[in-house]
Every structure is written in structure tokens, then in C-alpha cells.
Design a protein around this motif. Structure first.
Motif: not given
Length: 296
Positions: A15, A18-19, A22, A260-262, A264-265, A267-268
Motif C-alpha cells: 500500500e 502504491k501511494k 500514484k 499502481t494497477d499491479n 492494487v492487484n 493487495i487484493a
């Protein structure tokens, strides 16, 4: 729940990454717009200089500038435009792959090479492969300045004018659109009237049929053409750096968006693993309680 704690730590780490990606994406998007505006603003001047140089090459054949005279030197020069920073996808890799291929072709032809590096990545690449770097300039910032480029590039231009270099090649990344950038390795010197004519065909097509131009020179043709062709080469180098900077910001924006998209994936997926691990631990504890109650 040691495994669960470890997964929570990984989620927190991703996370945070990702920040950062982004934020870098948003910064690159802002710089990309400015770089594109700067690049488009420089194009009319470069096109006009190409038109005039092409007309001069056809209109005054009795005087031939040194940049238009071929020679038999056993050396070639390369001006390599790259970025100072990374995190911009495969942009530098693509242009340096083209440089490597050109170096192999020149080596197979029995020619030595000397290079001018514009940008830290290209400079580092040339040092790693043991190439002869005659000059370099790094840390250009977000805005190209012609006065910083003239000095390093003039080293190769003077070598060509003295007959020490047979050809000079310009290597950079051409901006097509936000999603596409094209690595280019083009011959800068010697200039030929036919090559300059090809470069101006698109603009001439808009103006109607071609015409043979001639000019009145003050003070004389040699002084004007000497100055103009130097400005012509400088305009090509400046335009290449401007195109490369626009390509850099576009590539970085796309790369950071992908990162960023990776994230998010990832983290999910980690949250799914964490929930499964937590559910398994709860089920195990309930089974132990039930087994203990049954034993009593």
C-alpha cells in the motif's frame, strides 16, 4: 497468527508503494503536458530551418558547406539522447538497443566510434560497454536549454568539419503519442540536399507544388550558409532532446500507472490469502474447542 501478521506487513508495504507510484504518475502527467507543449512549440522553428536549408542546398550548388561534404575517415560519431532518471518503462532500453545494433554495424565495417552522451542513462551505458565518450551533459532538468547542448555537440561537429569523422548519427526517442514512442537512429552528418528535401516534403505538400528558391545573401553566401547549417544541426539536436523529454514523461506516466494497477492487484491477492489464513485459524480453534468438550 504469525503468518497473518506477516501478510498484514506485506499488505502495508505494498500500500505504501502504491501511494508512491500514484504520486509519481500524477507528477509525470503534469510534466508530460508541459513537455509536449514545449516540443510542439519548437517544431515550427525546426521545420522552417529545414525548409530554408533544403532550399539553400538546391539553390547555391557552387558553394558546398563542410557539413555536406563526405569524407573517407575511419571513425563515426554518435549523439545519444537518453534520460537522467529511470522508472520510465523500456524507453531507454529500446533506444540503447538501437545504438548497440548501429555500433555492431560500424564495427563490422571496420570503423571506430566516438560518442556524445546527453543524459545520465546513456552516459552510464557507454561507460559500461567501454565506448569512447568525447563529451557528455547530464542533469538537464525538465526544460532543455540549447546553451547546455551546444558545447558537447560541437565537439563532434568540429571533428566532422576537420575530416576526422565520416558520419554523425543522432539517437533519441521520437514522441508519437502518449502510449507510443519510437526509438530513432538517424544520420545527422553529412547533410545532403536530397535528405533535407525528403524531410520537407510533408510541409511542401501543404503549400502546393514545389518551387526552386534562391536568396539574396548579405554579406555573402558562404557566411550565411555557414551560420545557417550550424543552426540547422543545433535545431535538430534540440528538437531531439525535446522529443525525448516528452517521451520520457509519457513513458513514466504509463509505467507508474501500470505499477499502481499491479499494486492494487497484489493487495487484493494478499487480502484474500490473509482472510483464508485467518479463517483456517478460526476453524482450527473451534475444532480444538469442540474436541475438548467432547472429551470431557
Amino acid at each position: 497468527m504469525a503468518a497473518g501478521k506477516e501478510i498484514r506487513g506485506k499488505i502495508s508495504s505494498v500500500e505504501n508503494t502504491k501511494k508512491i507510484t500514484k504520486a509519481m504518475e500524477m507528477v509525470a502527467a503534469s510534466k508530460m503536458r508541459k513537455a509536449q507543449d514545449r516540443m510542439r512549440a519548437a517544431r515550427p522553428y525546426a521545420e522552417k530551418v529545414r525548409n530554408i536549408a533544403s532550399n539553400l542546398g538546391r539553390a547555391n550548388p557552387e558553394y558546398v558547406h563542410a557539413f555536406m561534404k563526405p569524407n573517407d575517415a575511419k571513425s563515426a560519431g554518435m549523439i545519444i539522447v537518453s534520460t537522467d532518471k529511470g522508472l520510465c518503462g523500456g524507453m531507454n532500453t529500446n533506444v540503447l538497443r538501437g545504438v548497440t545494433q548501429k555500433l555492431r554495424e560500424l564495427q563490422a565495417a571496420g570503423m571506430s566510434t566516438q560518442a556524445v552522451a546527453i543524459g545520465n542513462k546513456g552516459f552510464g551505458f557507454l561507460n559500461r560497454i567501454g565506448a569512447k565518450v568525447v563529451s557528455h551533459v547530464t542533469h538537464l532538468g525538465d526544460t532543455p536549454h540549447l546553451e547546455k547542448l551546444i558545447g558537447p555537440v560541437k565537439v563532434l561537429l568540429d571533428s566532422y568539419a576537420k575530416g576526422e569523422v565520416k558520419a554523425v548519427y543522432l539517437c533519441y526517442t521520437r514522441f508519437i503519442n502518449t502510449m507510443k514512442q519510437e526509438p530513432v537512429v538517424q544520420q545527422l552528418l553529412p547533410l545532403s540536399a536530397s535528405a533535407m528535401q525528403i524531410e520537407t516534403e510533408a510541409s511542401e505538400a501543404k503549400l502546393g507544388p514545389k518551387h526552386a528558391w534562391d536568396y539574396i545573401y548579405e554579406p555573402d553566401a558562404q557566411a550565411v550558409i555557414d551560420e545557417l547549417l550550424v543552426r540547422y544541426v543545433e535545431a535538430l539536436v534540440y528538437q531531439a532532446v525535446a522529443e525525448n523529454m516528452a517521451s520520457e514523461q509519457s513513458s513514466r506516466m504509463v509505467a507508474m500507472k501500470s505499477a499502481t494497477d499491479n499494486a492494487v492487484n497484489v493487495i487484493a491477492e494478499l487480502k484474500l490469502v490473509y482472510n483464508k489464513t485467518r479463517q483456517a485459524a478460526i476453524t482450527k480453534e473451534l475444532s480444538e474447542i469442540v474436541a475438548g468438550a467432547a472429551a470431557v
